[in-house]
Design a protein around this motif. Structure first.
Motif, PDB file in Angstrom:
ATOM      1  N   ILE A  22      -7.164  61.813  57.517  1.00 11.27           N
ATOM      2  CA  ILE A  22      -7.852  60.669  57.850  1.00 11.27           C
ATOM      3  C   ILE A  22      -6.534  59.670  58.731  1.00 11.27           C
ATOM      4  O   ILE A  22      -6.926  59.103  59.604  1.00 11.27           O
ATOM      5  CB  ILE A  22      -8.262  59.960  56.631  1.00 11.27           C
ATOM      6  CG1 ILE A  22      -9.634  60.481  55.917  1.00 11.27           C
ATOM      7  CG2 ILE A  22      -8.490  58.581  57.086  1.00 11.27           C
ATOM      8  CD1 ILE A  22     -10.621  60.207  56.792  1.00 11.27           C
ATOM      9  N   ASP A  28      -7.631  56.819  64.015  1.00  8.19           N
ATOM     10  CA  ASP A  28      -7.838  57.433  62.610  1.00  8.19           C
ATOM     11  C   ASP A  28      -8.938  58.329  62.455  1.00  8.19           C
ATOM     12  O   ASP A  28      -9.965  58.351  63.299  1.00  8.19           O
ATOM     13  CB  ASP A  28      -7.687  56.403  61.350  1.00  8.19           C
ATOM     14  CG  ASP A  28      -9.172  55.581  61.434  1.00  8.19           C
ATOM     15  OD1 ASP A  28     -10.293  55.929  62.000  1.00  8.19           O
ATOM     16  OD2 ASP A  28      -8.987  54.354  60.902  1.00  8.19           O
ATOM     17  N   GLY A  29      -8.863  59.178  61.458  1.00  7.76           N
ATOM     18  CA  GLY A  29     -10.097  60.207  61.235  1.00  7.76           C
ATOM     19  C   GLY A  29     -11.513  59.602  60.922  1.00  7.76           C
ATOM     20  O   GLY A  29     -12.169  60.208  61.319  1.00  7.76           O
ATOM     21  N   TYR A  30     -11.584  58.300  60.378  1.00  9.29           N
ATOM     22  CA  TYR A  30     -12.917  57.565  60.670  1.00  9.29           C
ATOM     23  C   TYR A  30     -13.480  57.584  61.928  1.00  9.29           C
ATOM     24  O   TYR A  30     -14.609  57.769  62.264  1.00  9.29           O
ATOM     25  CB  TYR A  30     -12.924  56.286  59.867  1.00  9.29           C
ATOM     26  CG  TYR A  30     -12.227  56.330  58.410  1.00  9.29           C
ATOM     27  CD1 TYR A  30     -12.995  57.123  57.419  1.00  9.29           C
ATOM     28  CD2 TYR A  30     -11.080  55.616  58.051  1.00  9.29           C
ATOM     29  CE1 TYR A  30     -12.460  57.152  56.060  1.00  9.29           C
ATOM     30  CE2 TYR A  30     -10.592  55.729  56.822  1.00  9.29           C
ATOM     31  CZ  TYR A  30     -11.412  56.241  55.799  1.00  9.29           C
ATOM     32  OH  TYR A  30     -11.007  56.384  54.460  1.00  9.29           O
ATOM     33  N   ALA A  49     -13.045  65.592  55.373  1.00  7.91           N
ATOM     34  CA  ALA A  49     -11.851  64.812  55.544  1.00  7.91           C
ATOM     35  C   ALA A  49     -10.971  65.394  54.566  1.00  7.91           C
ATOM     36  O   ALA A  49     -11.481  65.853  53.237  1.00  7.91           O
ATOM     37  CB  ALA A  49     -12.323  63.497  55.051  1.00  7.91           C
ATOM     38  N   THR A  51      -7.487  64.041  52.810  1.00 10.46           N
ATOM     39  CA  THR A  51      -6.706  62.872  52.567  1.00 10.46           C
ATOM     40  C   THR A  51      -5.933  62.506  51.417  1.00 10.46           C
ATOM     41  O   THR A  51      -6.511  63.178  50.160  1.00 10.46           O
ATOM     42  CB  THR A  51      -7.683  61.558  52.971  1.00 10.46           C
ATOM     43  OG1 THR A  51      -6.824  60.408  53.060  1.00 10.46           O
ATOM     44  CG2 THR A  51      -8.704  61.176  52.082  1.00 10.46           C
ATOM     45  N   ASP A  58     -12.646  54.490  49.916  1.00  9.02           N
ATOM     46  CA  ASP A  58     -12.316  55.482  50.982  1.00  9.02           C
ATOM     47  C   ASP A  58     -13.343  56.620  51.058  1.00  9.02           C
ATOM     48  O   ASP A  58     -13.686  57.056  52.092  1.00  9.02           O
ATOM     49  CB  ASP A  58     -11.117  56.244  50.415  1.00  9.02           C
ATOM     50  CG  ASP A  58      -9.953  55.196  50.344  1.00  9.02           C
ATOM     51  OD1 ASP A  58      -9.692  54.402  50.976  1.00  9.02           O
ATOM     52  OD2 ASP A  58      -9.153  55.244  49.208  1.00  9.02           O
ATOM     53  N   ALA A  62     -15.617  57.288  54.245  1.00 10.65           N
ATOM     54  CA  ALA A  62     -15.651  58.618  54.841  1.00 10.65           C
ATOM     55  C   ALA A  62     -17.237  58.932  55.075  1.00 10.65           C
ATOM     56  O   ALA A  62     -17.569  59.642  56.238  1.00 10.65           O
ATOM     57  CB  ALA A  62     -14.947  59.858  53.808  1.00 10.65           C
ATOM     58  N   LEU A  70     -15.176  65.065  51.394  1.00  8.25           N
ATOM     59  CA  LEU A  70     -13.787  64.572  51.194  1.00  8.25           C
ATOM     60  C   LEU A  70     -13.168  65.282  50.243  1.00  8.25           C
ATOM     61  O   LEU A  70     -13.374  65.437  48.906  1.00  8.25           O
ATOM     62  CB  LEU A  70     -13.712  63.097  50.769  1.00  8.25           C
ATOM     63  CG  LEU A  70     -12.319  62.076  51.028  1.00  8.25           C
ATOM     64  CD1 LEU A  70     -12.797  60.838  51.431  1.00  8.25           C
ATOM     65  CD2 LEU A  70     -11.725  62.083  49.613  1.00  8.25           C
TER      66      LEU A  70
END
Length: 88
Positions: A22, A28-30, A49, A51, A58, A62, A70
């Motif tokens: 992330i 960022d990964g989002y 993800a 993270t 969070d 995600a 995640l």
């Protein structure tokens, strides 16, 4: 190494699984997840993800960004094998 690099790689290659941090520099990964899902909607791939951020907020972010799962750092070998097994 970066979100922009991830977008370039997926554009040139059709992965079945993407493991992504992330917290990346620049994007960022989002944001990368949202762009991957919108730019490659016709492709079937799992987006996971990885993270250190695991609060409810969070996890919600995600999921909304398009991640299928995640994983919290540090990711153990058994957990990673389980993800790989469900992709095969």
């Amino acid at each position: 190494h970066s979100g922009a690099e991830a977008l370039r790689i997926v554009a040139d290659w059709s992965p079945t699984l993407v493991l992504m941090d992330i917290g990346m520099p620049g994007m960022d990964g989002y944001e990368v997840a949202r762009r991957l899902r919108s730019e490659h909607a016709e492709r079937a791939f799992r987006l996971v993800a990885i993270t250190g951020w695991g609060q409810d907020e969070d996890r919600r972010r995600a999921q909304e960004a398009g991640f299928d799962q995640l994983l919290l750092k540090p990711v153990g070998a058994a957990e990673l094998k389980a993800v790989l097994a469900t992709t095969a």
